[in-house]
Structure formats: C-alpha cells, structure tokens
Design a protein around this motif. Structure first.
Motif, PDB file in Angstrom:
ATOM      1  N   MET A  28       0.908  -1.177   0.038  1.00 46.76           N
ATOM      2  CA  MET A  28      -0.059  -0.123   0.065  1.00 46.76           C
ATOM      3  C   MET A  28       0.934   1.095  -0.157  1.00 46.76           C
ATOM      4  N   PRO A  29       0.443   2.297  -0.510  1.00 52.88           N
ATOM      5  CA  PRO A  29       1.300   3.522  -0.434  1.00 52.88           C
ATOM      6  C   PRO A  29       1.588   3.985   0.661  1.00 52.88           C
ATOM      7  N   GLY A  30       0.940   4.003   1.788  1.00 62.93           N
ATOM      8  CA  GLY A  30       1.220   4.598   3.175  1.00 62.93           C
ATOM      9  C   GLY A  30       0.583   5.895   3.261  1.00 62.93           C
ATOM     10  N   GLU A  35      -1.447  12.349   2.713  1.00 56.92           N
ATOM     11  CA  GLU A  35      -1.048  13.705   2.764  1.00 56.92           C
ATOM     12  C   GLU A  35      -0.727  14.368   1.590  1.00 56.92           C
ATOM     13  N   LEU A  36      -0.565  14.026   0.389  1.00 61.78           N
ATOM     14  CA  LEU A  36      -0.341  14.628  -0.817  1.00 61.78           C
ATOM     15  C   LEU A  36      -1.614  15.717  -1.096  1.00 61.78           C
TER      16      LEU A  36
END
Length: 64
Positions: A28-30, A35-36
């Motif tokens: 998974m991207p985390g 937060e982007l």
C-alpha cells in the motif's frame, strides 16, 4: 479448437492478470499518499479497487 479450451484459456489469462493485481496490492502507498495535496477532481479512494479490478480483467481478456 473446442469451446472448453477457449474458456480455459480465457480463465487462465484473466486469472494471471488478477494475480498480478493481487501481488501489486500487497504494498500500500502509506501515509505519504494521504498527505499529498490532491486536486478537487481527484476521485475518492473507494473507487480505485473496482476500477483496477475491471482493468485487470480487461488486460486478461486482451492477452487471451
């Protein structure tokens, strides 16, 4: 070629492409992705799983 061989070939390619999708979903991207700063037209997170599943099925059909 028999109809059974066609269906078996289709099932193989669709299954193989879905297996690639499952392997890719293990990482998974985390938190950095959450937060982007995303644009307002960014789709909601829940839509990605059904869309990518459909795309992997289409990739299997195309490979078949």
């Amino acid at each position: 070629m028999s109809r059974f061989r066609h269906i078996r070939g289709l099932a193989f390619w669709v299954g193989l492409s879905l297996l690639a999708g499952v392997a890719g979903s293990r990482w998974m991207p985390g938190t950095w992705y959450a937060e982007l700063a995303k644009p307002a037209w960014n789709p909601p997170n829940w839509i990605f799983a059904p869309v990518w599943t459909f795309l992997y099925i289409l990739m299997g059909v195309a490979a078949w």
